[in-house]
Design an enzyme around this catalytic site. Structure first.
Site, PDB file in Angstrom:
ATOM      1  N   SER A 204       0.848  -1.195   0.000  1.00  0.00           N
ATOM      2  CA  SER A 204       0.000   0.000   0.000  1.00  0.00           C
ATOM      3  C   SER A 204       0.883   1.243   0.000  1.00  0.00           C
ATOM      4  O   SER A 204       1.645   1.453  -0.938  1.00  0.00           O
ATOM      5  CB  SER A 204      -0.946  -0.038   1.206  1.00  0.00           C
ATOM      6  OG  SER A 204      -1.853   1.043   1.158  1.00  0.00           O
ATOM      7  N   THR A 205       0.840   2.050   1.062  1.00  0.00           N
ATOM      8  CA  THR A 205       1.606   3.292   1.111  1.00  0.00           C
ATOM      9  C   THR A 205       3.098   3.011   0.946  1.00  0.00           C
ATOM     10  O   THR A 205       3.659   2.199   1.667  1.00  0.00           O
ATOM     11  CB  THR A 205       1.390   4.004   2.455  1.00  0.00           C
ATOM     12  OG1 THR A 205       0.002   3.991   2.754  1.00  0.00           O
ATOM     13  CG2 THR A 205       1.907   5.427   2.427  1.00  0.00           C
TER      14      THR A 205
ATOM     15  N   HIS B 111      -2.672  -0.914  -3.323  1.00  0.00           N
ATOM     16  CA  HIS B 111      -3.831  -0.048  -3.080  1.00  0.00           C
ATOM     17  C   HIS B 111      -3.675   1.239  -3.883  1.00  0.00           C
ATOM     18  O   HIS B 111      -2.810   2.056  -3.593  1.00  0.00           O
ATOM     19  CB  HIS B 111      -3.941   0.305  -1.598  1.00  0.00           C
ATOM     20  CG  HIS B 111      -4.205  -0.882  -0.723  1.00  0.00           C
ATOM     21  ND1 HIS B 111      -3.911  -0.891   0.624  1.00  0.00           N
ATOM     22  CD2 HIS B 111      -4.740  -2.099  -0.996  1.00  0.00           C
ATOM     23  CE1 HIS B 111      -4.260  -2.058   1.137  1.00  0.00           C
ATOM     24  NE2 HIS B 111      -4.754  -2.813   0.178  1.00  0.00           N
TER      25      HIS B 111
ATOM     26  N   MET C  84      -0.093   1.147   5.171  1.00  0.00           N
ATOM     27  CA  MET C  84      -0.898   1.389   6.371  1.00  0.00           C
ATOM     28  C   MET C  84      -1.851   0.221   6.599  1.00  0.00           C
ATOM     29  O   MET C  84      -2.247  -0.453   5.658  1.00  0.00           O
ATOM     30  CB  MET C  84      -1.758   2.646   6.185  1.00  0.00           C
ATOM     31  CG  MET C  84      -1.015   3.922   5.928  1.00  0.00           C
ATOM     32  SD  MET C  84      -2.222   5.240   5.556  1.00  0.00           S
ATOM     33  CE  MET C  84      -1.141   6.469   4.832  1.00  0.00           C
TER      34      MET C  84
ATOM     35  N   ASP D 284      -4.176  -5.009   5.962  1.00  0.00           N
ATOM     36  CA  ASP D 284      -4.615  -5.826   4.829  1.00  0.00           C
ATOM     37  C   ASP D 284      -3.544  -6.872   4.510  1.00  0.00           C
ATOM     38  O   ASP D 284      -2.370  -6.551   4.423  1.00  0.00           O
ATOM     39  CB  ASP D 284      -4.866  -4.924   3.612  1.00  0.00           C
ATOM     40  CG  ASP D 284      -5.586  -5.653   2.476  1.00  0.00           C
ATOM     41  OD1 ASP D 284      -6.226  -6.694   2.742  1.00  0.00           O
ATOM     42  OD2 ASP D 284      -5.524  -5.162   1.330  1.00  0.00           O
TER      43      ASP D 284
END
Length: 367
Positions: free
Chosen positions: A186-187, A213, A307, A310
């Site tokens: 993600s991030t 993401h 973050m 998940d």
């Protein structure tokens, strides 16, 4: 636009807007004066655009930056360039360059600013230093209270890349079996993926499924960029794609990535009907759980910077139903140590590796 964004933080107990700037040049001056914890900045600005300003900020006064960007093709490409230059995250504007309906992304922007405040400036400096990076709505700056310290994660034995297999691993892990590589991030993911995917050899005997993401539109630009830089083929996954060794398939924004059996092969299913999981579609959990239902291949599951948590539930499903080697990115190299931390806390991770060693770890399990 500056007023709209500033208003998002009115009454927020964690955040104080300490200044705004008209353009990139003004931004650099004010960041040095005001020393904010986080900056939000548009890619498109007069006099000095967001990319040029970002490059200079990362050299002169490094600070976590959250970009605002349009979803045009040029906008998505510029956003990925901003990630390379050191931006921590981005938010897609809902309707083009001048988005008067910015309230639609208020919650997302506030959340990402709060998270960005926890990013270590020393990691940003390290990233910028290693890569030699240097020489609209304008930026909004926010000061954020220092985050509360979380309890230390469960102690987990670190297995260094290159360590030989134990006898137990040799028994369980057959080099003759079919393999599939699953990556969730993600991030900070675009940078991490570039670090990993570009080091994987073209002759890898496995397909690679990736959940990053990102909103719709941005995943295609990411796939194109990675494809240009990598020895393997990288593409945005399309409905019905038949999985092939040496090809990485990135789940498109807005769709869960699933599989269906087609004879002895597997085809990709893009699902827009199942709701987002933990706020994400695509979701790493959904991809992991889906692949866990097939025992046709051994799985190498990788969870990198991001973050939230998940991927950890999906990892449990994978481990319960098949032969899986799990790799988590180390806290040392994660921009945000959320998803890998949650995975490590399941105590099901086999190896913790710095991002620049993850490709080597993947290939070790292919042999």
């Amino acid at each position: 636009m500056r007023k709209l964004i500033s208003d998002f933080f009115v009454g927020n107990p964690k955040i104080e807007v300490v200044g705004t700037a008209r353009n990139g040049k003004d931004a650099i001056k004010k960041i040095q004066q005001l020393k904010p914890n986080v900056v939000t900045m548009d890619v498109e600005m007069p006099e000095m655009n967001g990319l040029d300003a970002l490059k200079e900020i990362m050299v002169v006064c490094p600070v976590p930056v959250v970009m605002l960007s349009s979803t045009t093709q040029r906008g998505t490409e510029n956003t990925l360039t901003a990630m390379e230059f050191g931006a921590v995250d981005f938010v897609a504007k809902p309707s083009g360059t001048i988005s008067l309906d910015l309230h639609k992304i208020q919650d997302e922007l506030v959340y990402k600013v709060e998270q960005a405040a926890q990013v270590s400036v020393s990691k940003l400096k390290k990233w910028v230093g290693e890569r030699g990076i240097g020489k609209q709505e304008a930026p909004t700056y926010v000061n954020v209270q220092k985050p509360v310290r979380l309890p230390k994660p469960l102690v987990h034995k670190r297995v260094e890349s290159g360590k030989p297999f134990t006898k137990q691993e040799k028994r369980d892990w057959s080099k003759m079996s079919k393999k599939i590589v699953l990556i969730g991030t993600s991030t900070g993911g675009p940078r991490a993926l570039q670090e990993v995917i570009t080091k994987i050899p073209a002759n890898i005997q496995a397909p690679i499924l990736i959940v990053q993401h990102m909103p719709a539109g941005f995943t295609k630009s990411l796939a194109t960029r990675l494809d240009q830089l990598s020895k393997i083929k990288v593409k945005e996954a399309e409905q019905g794609d038949i999985l092939q060794n040496g090809v990485a398939y990135i789940a498109p924004g807005g769709y869960h990535l699933k599989l269906r059996k087609v004879g002895v092969s597997f085809g990709i299913v893009l699902d827009q009907t199942e709701p987002p999981r933990s706020g994400h579609r695509p979701s790493v959990d959904v991809m992991f759980e889906e692949v866990s239902t097939y025992d046709d291949f051994d799985k190498i599951a990788v969870i990198m910077t991001g973050m939230g948590y998940d991927g950890s539930k999906g990892l449990i499903a994978l481990k319960q139903t098949g032969n899986v080697m799990a790799i988590a990115e180390s806290a040392d190299t994660c921009i945000v140590y959320g998803m890998p931390k949650a995975a490590v806390e399941t105590q099901l991770v086999d190896e913790v590796a710095d991002v620049d060693n993850i490709a080597q770890s993947i290939m070790k399990y292919m042999l």
